[in-house]
Design an enzyme around this catalytic site. Structure first.
Site, PDB file in Angstrom:
ATOM      1  CB  SER A 165       5.300 -32.735  67.597  1.00  0.00           C
ATOM      2  OG  SER A 165       4.080 -32.453  66.771  1.00  0.00           O
ATOM      3  CE  LYS A 184       5.474 -30.579  64.141  1.00  0.00           C
ATOM      4  NZ  LYS A 184       6.013 -31.421  63.030  1.00  0.00           N
ATOM      5  CG  LEU A 185       3.427 -24.770  70.178  1.00  0.00           C
ATOM      6  CD1 LEU A 185       2.764 -23.498  70.641  1.00  0.00           C
ATOM      7  CD2 LEU A 185       3.182 -25.788  71.309  1.00  0.00           C
ATOM      8  CE  LYS A 186       1.556 -31.725  64.263  1.00  0.00           C
ATOM      9  NZ  LYS A 186       1.739 -32.004  62.918  1.00  0.00           N
ATOM     10  CG  ASP A 215       3.272 -29.109  61.405  1.00  0.00           C
ATOM     11  OD1 ASP A 215       3.466 -30.336  61.376  1.00  0.00           O
ATOM     12  OD2 ASP A 215       2.581 -28.593  60.139  1.00  0.00           O
ATOM     13  CG  ASN A 241      -0.095 -30.840  59.733  1.00  0.00           C
ATOM     14  OD1 ASN A 241       0.018 -31.032  60.893  1.00  0.00           O
ATOM     15  ND2 ASN A 241       0.585 -31.739  59.187  1.00  0.00           N
ATOM     16  CD  GLU A 274       6.225 -29.293  59.857  1.00  0.00           C
ATOM     17  OE1 GLU A 274       6.334 -29.141  61.243  1.00  0.00           O
ATOM     18  OE2 GLU A 274       6.314 -30.367  59.631  1.00  0.00           O
ATOM     19  CG  ASP A 278       5.609 -32.373  56.686  1.00  0.00           C
ATOM     20  OD1 ASP A 278       4.997 -32.472  57.818  1.00  0.00           O
ATOM     21  OD2 ASP A 278       5.872 -33.237  55.865  1.00  0.00           O
ATOM     22  CE  LYS A 337       6.810 -35.415  58.960  1.00  0.00           C
ATOM     23  NZ  LYS A 337       5.212 -35.502  58.797  1.00  0.00           N
ATOM     24  N   GLY A 385       8.729 -36.576  61.943  1.00  0.00           N
ATOM     25  CA  GLY A 385       8.307 -37.817  62.698  1.00  0.00           C
ATOM     26  C   GLY A 385       6.834 -38.064  61.945  1.00  0.00           C
TER      27      GLY A 385
END
Ligand SMILES: O=C(O)CCC(=O)N[C@@H](C(=O)O)c1ccccc1
Length: 369
Positions: free
Chosen positions: A135, A161-163, A189, A191, A214, A239, A263, A291
């Site tokens: 990540s 995985k790129l934020k 991702d 968030n 995500e 998530d 998770k 994670g």
């Protein structure tokens, strides 16, 4: 299995580099460890709650408080130490899933170590190595991002995985796809940084053949995720929205996601994590292990979980050095095959290295039974 007492231990784990997401930047982990002491063995659990309630409502001081005042006393009232009994004892207390997961894991670890059974065997793992993703946080420039991605690709990670967040999404993804080609397994991702009003913008990511996007929208909105999933072709992965098997069932039946990031801390423990795995497998929904910047203790349990058959996508089970210069356990080291070996010893199969644990310990609290 008689418990003689439980220790709450706070350790300070500096990160090798700041980790920036759409909800903030982590530079160190303030970790709460739970140690269950029994005459036959001790068990460890790692609480994944962050220092502040920015990822979810839980935060580490709150987790320590709810363990001390409610969860540990509830456990002390029962003599049945089976993993399911631990769950049942904590049932009346609402929420606090990350705190519950840490206590459940510590009791389970003690029990498995005493019985000589590995976490992987107990959970039903079918593999002895798991492919690992990495990540990558929001970077300060695209050239810097490309450098960071190159480093991890060179280390052998099989998935990146790129934020992302509004203003840092299409361009960085396009640049990574351009530089590393179509074969790199790539996902993003958010968030929960977007709203349904961003659907047209997020549809621009469909051009880059991503494995998934995500948690694009708010964690409490399955209906809007289902609407977004109809308007983009990139598979939606949830998530933060999935805190239990019943949430997973609702998300699947609403069409809110086609992939789930499991998770264990977020869902209340490894037993619920396995229930979600089993449910998703029955519905043909791919899962992968997320994670929370765990130390080697939580990482060991996650790698065991990621070895279950339904974990068909590489997880955020990176090597210890991704986050820590010195892990509290023997480090998890990525193999040349981009995999981590599933621990085979009893229980978690790893334990804290005493002198390292001493060095990183900020406080300990002993609660006698
Ligand atoms: O590799 C890891 O352990 C971190 C993976 C990761 O990106 N975790 C994210 C997430 O939203 O999934 C996260 C970071 C910090 C705090 C909470 C969550």
């Amino acid at each position: 299995m008689k418990i003689t007492g439980i220790e709450l231990r706070r350790i300070a784990m500096p990160l090798v580099t700041p980790f920036r997401t759409s909800f903030g930047t982590e530079t160190a982990r303030d970790v709460l460890l739970v140690r269950v002491a029994t005459p036959d063995a001790e068990g460890w659990g790692e609480c994944v709650a962050m220092s502040e309630p920015l990822y979810s409502p839980e935060y580490v001081d709150g987790a320590a408080d709810v363990l001390r005042r409610f969860l540990i006393p509830a456990l002390a009232e029962t003599t049945d130490r089976s993993p399911y009994a631990v769950n049942r004892a904590m049932e009346p207390i609402k929420g606090h899933r990350m705190a519950k997961a840490a206590l459940e894991t510590a009791v389970l670890d003690a029990r498995l170590r005493a019985n000589g059974e590995s976490f992987a065997s107990f959970l039903g793992a079918t593999r002895d190595r798991v492919p690992c993703g990495v990540s990558i946080g929001i970077a300060d420039s695209i050239p810097h991002l490309l450098e960071v991605v190159q480093g991890y690709v060179d280390e052998g990670y099989v998935r990146v995985k790129l934020k992302i967040e509004p203003g840092w999404d299409v361009e960085p993804v396009a640049a990574v796809r351009e530089r590393f080609g179509d074969d790199l397994m790539l996902q993003v991702d958010a968030n929960a940084a977007y709203t349904l009003a961003d659907a047209r913008h997020l549809a621009r990511l469909d051009a880059f053949d991503l494995l998934l996007i995500e948690q694009p929208l708010a964690e409490d909105d399955l209906v809007q995720h289902a609407e977004l999933a109809r308007r983009i072709t990139t598979p939606v992965c949830l998530d933060e929205s999935i805190v239990s098997a019943s949430h997973a069932a609702a998300a699947i039946s609403l069409g809110a996601c086609s992939v789930i990031n499991i998770k264990p801390g977020r869902v209340g423990g490894y037993l619920e994590a396995r229930r979600i795995h089993d449910l998703c497998r029955a519905h043909g929904i791919a899962v992968w292990c997320g994670g929370m910047l765990e130390t080697g203790l939580g990482r060991a349990a996650n790698v065991a979980l990621a070895a279950l058959p339904g974990f068909t996508l590489p997880g955020d089970t990176s090597a210890s050095r991704r986050y820590f210069a010195t892990d509290v356990t023997e480090p998890f080291v990525l193999g040349d095959d981009g995999c981590l070996a599933v621990p085979t010893g009893p229980g978690l199969g790893v334990e804290p290295v005493p002198e390292i644990l001493k060095e990183v310990t900020v406080s300990t609290e002993w609660i006698p039974f």
